[in-house]
Design a protein around this motif. Sequence first.
Motif, PDB file in Angstrom:
ATOM      1  N   PRO A  39       0.868  -1.187  -0.182  1.00 45.61           N
ATOM      2  CA  PRO A  39       0.022   0.077   0.089  1.00 45.61           C
ATOM      3  C   PRO A  39       0.816   1.294  -0.151  1.00 45.61           C
ATOM      4  N   SER A  40       1.832   1.233   0.670  1.00 39.67           N
ATOM      5  CA  SER A  40       2.730   2.399   0.522  1.00 39.67           C
ATOM      6  C   SER A  40       3.423   2.673  -0.697  1.00 39.67           C
ATOM      7  N   SER A  41       3.602   1.711  -1.483  1.00 39.07           N
ATOM      8  CA  SER A  41       4.394   2.049  -2.701  1.00 39.07           C
ATOM      9  C   SER A  41       3.396   2.130  -3.821  1.00 39.07           C
ATOM     10  N   SER A  42       2.378   1.581  -3.749  1.00 41.32           N
ATOM     11  CA  SER A  42       1.501   1.758  -4.953  1.00 41.32           C
ATOM     12  C   SER A  42       1.118   3.180  -5.187  1.00 41.32           C
ATOM     13  N   ASP A  43       0.976   3.676  -6.411  1.00 41.03           N
ATOM     14  CA  ASP A  43       0.533   4.947  -6.686  1.00 41.03           C
ATOM     15  C   ASP A  43      -0.897   5.088  -7.331  1.00 41.03           C
ATOM     16  N   ARG A  44      -1.339   3.879  -7.474  1.00 41.07           N
ATOM     17  CA  ARG A  44      -2.602   3.823  -8.361  1.00 41.07           C
ATOM     18  C   ARG A  44      -3.791   4.360  -7.502  1.00 41.07           C
ATOM     19  N   PHE A  45      -3.880   3.903  -6.127  1.00 34.89           N
ATOM     20  CA  PHE A  45      -5.108   4.624  -5.684  1.00 34.89           C
ATOM     21  C   PHE A  45      -4.705   5.469  -4.241  1.00 34.89           C
ATOM     22  N   LYS A  46      -5.893   6.131  -4.194  1.00 37.05           N
ATOM     23  CA  LYS A  46      -5.672   6.727  -2.803  1.00 37.05           C
ATOM     24  C   LYS A  46      -6.743   6.666  -1.896  1.00 37.05           C
ATOM     25  N   VAL A  47      -6.476   5.803  -0.854  1.00 36.65           N
ATOM     26  CA  VAL A  47      -7.141   5.301  -0.252  1.00 36.65           C
ATOM     27  C   VAL A  47      -7.792   6.493   0.972  1.00 36.65           C
ATOM     28  N   THR A  48      -8.951   6.633   1.119  1.00 42.11           N
ATOM     29  CA  THR A  48      -9.237   7.754   2.061  1.00 42.11           C
ATOM     30  C   THR A  48      -9.619   6.964   3.331  1.00 42.11           C
ATOM     31  N   MET A  49      -9.496   7.725   4.292  1.00 38.23           N
ATOM     32  CA  MET A  49      -9.708   6.927   5.707  1.00 38.23           C
ATOM     33  C   MET A  49     -11.045   6.361   5.787  1.00 38.23           C
ATOM     34  N   LYS A  50     -11.943   7.091   5.469  1.00 38.64           N
ATOM     35  CA  LYS A  50     -13.548   6.528   5.383  1.00 38.64           C
ATOM     36  C   LYS A  50     -13.600   5.106   4.697  1.00 38.64           C
ATOM     37  N   ASN A  51     -12.594   5.272   3.337  1.00 37.67           N
ATOM     38  CA  ASN A  51     -13.077   3.949   2.672  1.00 37.67           C
ATOM     39  C   ASN A  51     -12.009   2.729   3.397  1.00 37.67           C
ATOM     40  N   GLN A  52     -10.919   3.140   3.862  1.00 38.43           N
ATOM     41  CA  GLN A  52     -10.104   2.327   4.356  1.00 38.43           C
ATOM     42  C   GLN A  52     -11.226   1.547   5.692  1.00 38.43           C
ATOM     43  N   LYS A  53     -11.549   2.268   6.363  1.00 43.68           N
ATOM     44  CA  LYS A  53     -12.223   1.710   7.390  1.00 43.68           C
ATOM     45  C   LYS A  53     -13.503   0.762   6.903  1.00 43.68           C
ATOM     46  N   LEU A  54     -14.099   1.172   5.894  1.00 46.60           N
ATOM     47  CA  LEU A  54     -15.294   0.146   5.245  1.00 46.60           C
ATOM     48  C   LEU A  54     -14.472  -0.980   5.003  1.00 46.60           C
ATOM     49  N   PHE A  55     -13.432  -1.021   4.153  1.00 52.88           N
ATOM     50  CA  PHE A  55     -12.856  -2.202   3.782  1.00 52.88           C
ATOM     51  C   PHE A  55     -12.392  -2.970   4.915  1.00 52.88           C
ATOM     52  N   GLN A  56     -11.791  -2.363   5.737  1.00 53.23           N
ATOM     53  CA  GLN A  56     -11.399  -3.249   7.062  1.00 53.23           C
ATOM     54  C   GLN A  56     -12.399  -3.964   7.599  1.00 53.23           C
ATOM     55  N   LYS A  57     -13.621  -3.387   7.753  1.00 50.89           N
ATOM     56  CA  LYS A  57     -14.786  -3.930   8.295  1.00 50.89           C
ATOM     57  C   LYS A  57     -15.216  -5.015   7.347  1.00 50.89           C
ATOM     58  N   ARG A  58     -15.209  -4.921   6.161  1.00 52.31           N
ATOM     59  CA  ARG A  58     -15.659  -6.105   5.187  1.00 52.31           C
ATOM     60  C   ARG A  58     -14.643  -7.222   5.266  1.00 52.31           C
ATOM     61  N   ALA A  59     -13.336  -6.842   5.565  1.00 50.85           N
ATOM     62  CA  ALA A  59     -12.306  -7.816   5.493  1.00 50.85           C
ATOM     63  C   ALA A  59     -12.568  -8.634   6.814  1.00 50.85           C
ATOM     64  N   ARG A  60     -12.985  -8.115   7.834  1.00 46.40           N
ATOM     65  CA  ARG A  60     -13.051  -8.769   9.156  1.00 46.40           C
ATOM     66  C   ARG A  60     -14.248  -9.867   8.952  1.00 46.40           C
ATOM     67  N   ASP A  61     -15.370  -9.138   8.169  1.00 45.08           N
ATOM     68  CA  ASP A  61     -16.510 -10.084   8.051  1.00 45.08           C
ATOM     69  C   ASP A  61     -16.141 -11.381   7.149  1.00 45.08           C
ATOM     70  N   TYR A  62     -15.568 -10.939   6.107  1.00 40.62           N
ATOM     71  CA  TYR A  62     -15.210 -12.020   5.245  1.00 40.62           C
ATOM     72  C   TYR A  62     -14.233 -13.148   5.797  1.00 40.62           C
ATOM     73  N   ASN A  63     -14.961 -14.096   5.605  1.00 41.36           N
ATOM     74  CA  ASN A  63     -13.616 -15.338   6.166  1.00 41.36           C
ATOM     75  C   ASN A  63     -13.539 -16.419   5.027  1.00 41.36           C
ATOM     76  N   SER A  64     -12.693 -16.442   4.352  1.00 40.49           N
ATOM     77  CA  SER A  64     -12.269 -17.648   3.324  1.00 40.49           C
ATOM     78  C   SER A  64     -12.360 -18.848   3.910  1.00 40.49           C
ATOM     79  N   ASP A  65     -12.055 -19.115   5.249  1.00 43.96           N
ATOM     80  CA  ASP A  65     -12.331 -20.563   5.877  1.00 43.96           C
ATOM     81  C   ASP A  65     -13.393 -20.983   5.463  1.00 43.96           C
ATOM     82  N   GLU A  66     -14.397 -20.263   5.855  1.00 47.80           N
ATOM     83  CA  GLU A  66     -15.724 -20.769   6.081  1.00 47.80           C
ATOM     84  C   GLU A  66     -16.080 -21.033   4.455  1.00 47.80           C
ATOM     85  N   GLU A  67     -15.701 -20.290   3.670  1.00 47.97           N
ATOM     86  CA  GLU A  67     -16.148 -20.440   2.137  1.00 47.97           C
ATOM     87  C   GLU A  67     -15.590 -21.797   1.672  1.00 47.97           C
TER      88      GLU A  67
END
Lengths: 311, 348
Positions: A39-67
Motif C-alpha cells: 500500500p505504501s509503494s503503490s501509486d494507483r489508488f488513494k485510500v481515504t480514511m473512510k474507505n479504509q475503515k469500510l474495507f477493513q470491516k468487510r475484511a473482518r467479516d469476510y472469512n475465506s475459511d468458511e467459504e
Amino acid sequence: MSTGEEGHMAMADRGSRKRRVGVKKGTKAARNKKLKSKPSSSDRFKVTMKNQKLFQKRARDYNSDEEEEEDESKKQPEVTIREKIFSDANMGPNYEEIEEEDGEDNDENSDGEDHGEIESGITKFATDGCNAFKIAFKAIMKKTKGDDTLGPVLSAHKHLIGEKLAEEEAEKKAKGQARKAKHLIAEKGHVKPESYLDSHEKILIGVATKGVVKLFNAVNKAQHAQKGLNPSRSKDAKVLKKRRKEAFFSELGKTKTDPKAQKSEEEAPAWAPLRDNYMLANPKLKDWDKNQETKEGDDFAAMSGDESYED
Amino acid sequence: MGRFKNNKKSRVIVRPIPKKNQEDVSHVTGDKIPKSFVFSRMKLPGPVKQLQMDLRKLMLPYTALSLKEKKRNTLRDFLNVSGPMGVTHFLMLSKTASSLSLRVARTPQGPTLTFKIHQYSLASDIAQSQLRPRCPQDLFKSPPLIVLSGFGSQELHLKLATIMFQNIFPAIDINTVKLSTCQRLVLLNYNKDTKLIDFRHYSIRLQPVGVSRRIRKFVQNHQVPDLRNLQDVSDFVTKAGYGSESEGDEEAATVTLSSDLGRVNKGSTKSAVKLQEIGPRMTMQLVKVEEGLCTGGIIFSEYENVDGKKEKLKKKQDEESDEEEDSEEEGEEGSEEDGEDMDEDFED
C-alpha cells in the motif's frame, strides 16, 4: 486456462504486484512483508480514511475459511458478501487491489494457501469478465478444492490426464506380459544344467569312454602291428591289412559290418590248395585216397594227371 | 616360371588371400569328405541361435562357420550352392511355438531325418556349470569321432539314423590316424524305453596313469610346487598322495598308447582317457523320416500311431492291401539300398 488467467493477471498488475497468482514464492513472513509494503509503494489508488475503515470491516467479516468448508448455512451470507464486494468493486481497480490483499490476509489463516491465491485471482478476473464466467469459475473452484494431486486443473482435463495415465499403465502391463510370453516361448526347452554331473551324465560319459577306449586300443594294435611290417614285402602286406581289418572290426564288435567282414574272412585264399575244401568239394575228387573203383576209374585217371602236376 | 618373373618385374604386389582349400577327397581313405551346412530357414530366437552356432562349431572343420542366410533364401538356393562346394549334409533347425526340431538331410536327394528336440543346453551353459572348463586351442581343428550306442540293428529307421550320422563325420583310417587328432567325441545314445536320443559332445583328454597326482600336476601345469614343508625332494616324489575318486574309474579307461602324445603321455605307457563335456547337449526324438530332401514319401513317422491317422492307414490297407504292401516294400527297399551304399562308403 489457469495459465491464461495468470498471464492476464501478470499483464495487468505487473507494475503493482510483485507476485503472480498461483505461484508460491517465499514464506509467510516474506509475503507479509510484501503485503505491508504494497500500500505504501503503490501509486494507483488513494485510500481515504473512510474507505479504509469500510474495507477493513468487510475484511473482518469476510472469512475465506468458511467459504472453503462450504458450510451451507454460512454460504449464502458469504456469497452475498462476496457479490456485494464484487458489485462495489465496480468503483475501480483500487478495490480490487484491496480485495486481493484482504483475501491474502485471510489466506494466512486459511488452510490452503493455493486456494486463497487462486480465489483472489478469480475474483479479480470475475469482476472484469461477465457474470456467467464468474459462476463457472466458482463452480470449478468448488470442485477442485480437495484436489491436491493434479493441482488446480479443470475437471475435464483432469479426467483426460487420469485416463492417459491409466492407459499408459495398461499399455505397459500388456507389453510386459506380451514380452514375457514371447520370452517363455523362445526359451522353451532350453535347460540350464544345474549340476554338472548327475548319474545319467555319468552313465553317458562311461559309455563314451568305453567307445573311445575300444577305438584307441584297436588303433594301437593296428599301428603296432603295422610298425614292423609295412615297408617290407608287399605280398604279406596285403594279408596283414586284411587281418588288421578283421581285428579292428572284431574289436569294435560292430554287428552291422559283420556280414561283410565275415565275407572277407571267409574269402578263401586265392590259391586253390590253400582252400580247406580243396579236394573235398568236388565229389569226384572226394575219395581220392580210397581204393580205386571201377566207377571212378576214368575220373581218377583224369585227375591223377592234375594231382601230379600240382604236387 | 616365366609367369612369375613377369610378375616380379611389374611389381604388382598382390597379397594372396589365404584361402583354405579344403580337400574334397580325403587322401587317406580316398572317400569324399562329408561337408555340412548348419542353417535355418526362419528367424530363430536368441538361445536357439546360439544352439545353431554351437552345432556349427561341432561340425568343424568341414562346415561353413559363418554361413549367412537371408530371409529370401530358400532350400533350393542352398541346394544349388552345395553342389559345387561339395556339401553333403544339411542340418536345419526350426522353431515353432510348440517345438524345436532339427532336420538332418543328405544332399542332393537323400533321406531326411526329423528330430524333435525336447531339451537342450548351450555350450556356454555347460561351461558355466563346470568347475574347470577346458578348451584347448586346436580342439576344433579336426573332426570329431562319433559313438553310437543303443541303436540296435533291427529297426529300419534307427538303422538309417546310424548310417546317416556315421556318414556326417569323416571316416578315420585306423592304420594311419594320429591319436593326437582325435580330440573330440560326439555321443548318440538311444534309449529304447523312452525313444529318446541323448546327444553329447565331449573333449578327449589323456592323462598318464600310475603317476602320483602331484607329479602329474607338476608336469602338466608347470607350476612350481610348494616344498617348504618337505625335508627332501624325494619326499615330494614318493609321497603317497590321496587318490581322487575318479582314479577308480581310470582303471577301466586305460589305454596303451602306440605313440607319444604330447610331453606327458608317452608311447607304450598306460594312459587314462578322460572326457569332459563341451558343446551343446540335446535330448531328441526321431519323429519322421522322409525319402527326399524335406519332401518325398514318409518312410517312418512317429506320430502315425498316436493320431487317428493309424485308422486311416488301416482302412487303406484293408481296401487296397496289395498295393499298399507293394509300395511300402518299395520304400523300404529304396532306403535299404541307400543304406548299403552308405555302408560301403563307410567301410573303406
